[in-house]
Design an enzyme around this catalytic site. Structure first.
Site, short mmCIF file in Angstrom:
data_model
loop_
_atom_site.label_atom_id
_atom_site.label_comp_id
_atom_site.label_asym_id
_atom_site.label_seq_id
_atom_site.Cartn_x
_atom_site.Cartn_y
_atom_site.Cartn_z
N HIS A 124 0.84 -1.21 0.03
CA HIS A 124 -0.12 -0.12 0.18
C HIS A 124 0.77 1.34 0.00
O HIS A 124 0.19 2.54 -0.29
CB HIS A 124 -1.09 0.00 1.25
CG HIS A 124 -0.35 0.26 2.50
ND1 HIS A 124 -0.11 -1.10 3.27
CD2 HIS A 124 0.01 1.45 3.31
CE1 HIS A 124 0.28 -0.40 4.37
NE2 HIS A 124 0.53 1.04 4.61
N ASP A 154 0.05 -7.81 1.15
CA ASP A 154 0.62 -6.31 1.38
C ASP A 154 2.00 -6.03 1.46
O ASP A 154 2.42 -5.42 2.36
CB ASP A 154 -0.11 -5.73 2.72
CG ASP A 154 -0.10 -4.18 2.70
OD1 ASP A 154 -0.10 -3.57 1.59
OD2 ASP A 154 -0.10 -3.64 3.67
N SER A 229 5.07 2.50 7.52
CA SER A 229 4.60 1.37 6.75
C SER A 229 5.87 0.84 6.13
O SER A 229 6.45 1.58 5.45
CB SER A 229 3.50 1.74 6.07
OG SER A 229 2.19 2.26 6.58
#
Length: 482
Positions: A124, A154, A229
């Site tokens: 993402h 992911d 992230s």
């Protein structure tokens, strides 16, 4: 409570010699704090030494600074950018409503996992972005190439060309970590610069978190915030335990509940990326449900644990190994299976052709089977067809469902038939509500099992069509004509 995709980045460069040196140093300092050597720790590294609580104030003042100092050069920031053009089609109204080209940017982190510049991050972070820039700790910047992007896990794998070996992070065995183990997170939260947080492993095998298709996470209380992230959760040996990907938060900040993708799954994705292979995971050839308290009572188990097999694919790995519907799988290769999600994860992180030892219960007895894992079959073969003609499905593209196809798109591997792959937005079918992912079961009472059969049936001359469609929630009959 919102689920936010904010991981934490830590990239640590460690050789086996450095890890051993770090372990010996820590043992020596701990012994010095007691003013005498500890015979129980002689000759042991941090990895093999028994886990004990601090025994003095001196031990509580030990520092992770040497770990961070060696790890920092391997920590990278990832900046992404794309231009989105929102337009009404009329320049006057574009200016009036403030529309037109707009630049979108995002900030993330990544982990260098090999000296030749292979980097792992979250999917993402880079999804739908046209420019991806990697900034090293020494401020050098590189354009990154995407080797693989997998939305199901992911995870994304990038590659940069630095012209020299780069510091990298070695992998820990994510199945060997325990609740209470100390972990560190290194990243760039809110873009303020490199930041280190510490915590413990709060829980293992979290499977009720809908972040990826493989719902199996390591939970930590190490602070994780926006901008982290795709980063790393590392152990005290400076090795990658997992890639942090999300937190639970009411405010957008860290509340001490973060989730990391285990390193075992990360390694599998990286192997597929660097070899240029297709990312297709092996399967057991069996569908399973979680053993609930009611199921446990019904089949005579003393506690709800494991995954009960509900369906067997004929000729698949489970069938060949002798497993049957009703068997309760409790372990794979010595690792516990808590529920159906754990079973999927334990099988998914292994390689095609690998043999797994499966422990299961049948008729109140524990049994063991050796299962030769294989890739899900691509049968019937893919046969995409765009339907055309004077019928209601004109402009609809369909394809055959198979275990391999279903795994790739995230459908139930045991679902069969014909799936809608694309729908022309200007078509009659689109206006009537036909959507991608719907299954077409029959036309005018005739069952269709392949795209070729559907094309033949829909092109039969008719004044009325009764098309049976599975929307995923219910089966409806779509009637057109008279």
């Amino acid at each position: 409570m919102r689920l936010l995709f904010w991981g934490v980045i830590g990239l640590l460069a460690f050789s086996s010699a450095a890890c051993a040196e770090s372990g010996e140093t820590a043992a020596a300092v701990a012994a010095a704090a007691q003013d005498a050597p500890d015979p129980a720790l002689e000759g042991e590294t941090i990895e093999s030494a028994p886990r004990v609580a601090p025994r003095s104030m001196a031990e509580m003042h030990l520092s992770f600074a040497p770990v961070v100092e060696r790890a920092a050069p391997a920590v990278v920031n990832i900046y992404t950018r794309r231009v989105v053009n929102r337009s009404t089609g009329d320049p006057f109204f574009d200016r009036f409503f403030g529309m037109g080209p707009r630049e979108q940017t995002s900030l993330g982190s990544g982990v260098i996992v090999s000296p030749d510049g292979v980097i792992v991050t979250n999917n993402h972070v880079i999804e739908n972005m046209t420019e991806i820039k990697v900034v090293l700790a020494d401020r050098r910047e590189f354009e990154a190439q995407v080797l693989l992007a997998d939305s199901k896990t992911d995870l994304a794998v990038l590659k940069i060309e630095a012209g020299e070996p780069l510091p990298f992070l070695e992998f820990a065995n994510s199945d060997a970590v325990e609740v209470g183990d100390i972990v560190l997170a290194i990243g760039n939260p809110f873009g303020v610069g490199q930041t280190v947080t510490s915590g413990i492993i709060s829980a293992l095998a979290r499977t009720g978190v809908s972040i990826t298709d493989y719902q199996f996470f390591i939970q930590t209380d190490a602070a994780i915030n926006p901008g982290n992230s795709g980063g790393a959760l590392v152990d005290v040996n400076g090795r990658l335990v997992g890639v942090n990907t999300a937190i639970y938060s009411r405010t957008g900040g860290s509340h001490g509940i973060g989730f990391a993708i285990p390193s075992a799954l990360v390694q599998q994705v990286i192997r597929s990326a660097v070899t240029g292979g297709e990312l297709v995971r092996p399967w057991l050839g069996a569908a399973a449900d979680t053993v609930t308290a009611d199921i446990a009572r019904a089949i005579g188990l003393d506690r709800p644990a494991g995954a009960i097999i509900t369906e067997i694919w004929p000729g698949g790995p489970a069938d060949r190994a002798g497993l049957k519907v009703g068997d309760v799988v409790t372990e794979i290769d010595g690792e516990p299976v808590y529920d159906a999600a754990t079973l999927r994860y334990r099988v998914g992180v292994r390689s095609d052709g690998e043999t797994a030892t499966v422990v299961y219960r049948r008729d109140g007895r524990e049994r063991t089977a050796r299962v030769a894992l294989a890739l899900p079959p691509d049968e019937p073969a893919r046969d995409p067809r765009t339907l055309a003609g004077p019928h209601p499905l004109d402009g609809v593209t369909v394809d055959n469902l198979s275990p391999r196809f279903n795994e790739e798109v995230g459908l139930d591997p045991f679902r069969a038939g014909v799936v809608v792959a694309e729908v022309n937005p200007r078509s009659f079918a689109a206006r009537r509500g036909l959507r991608r992912g719907y299954r077409i079961l029959s036309v005018n009472g005739r069952k269709v099992r392949t795209s070729a059969e559907l094309e033949r049936e829909i092109n039969r001359p008719a004044r009325r069509w009764d098309i049976e469609v599975d929307t995923g929630r219910r089966i409806v009959t779509w009637t057109v004509g008279r």
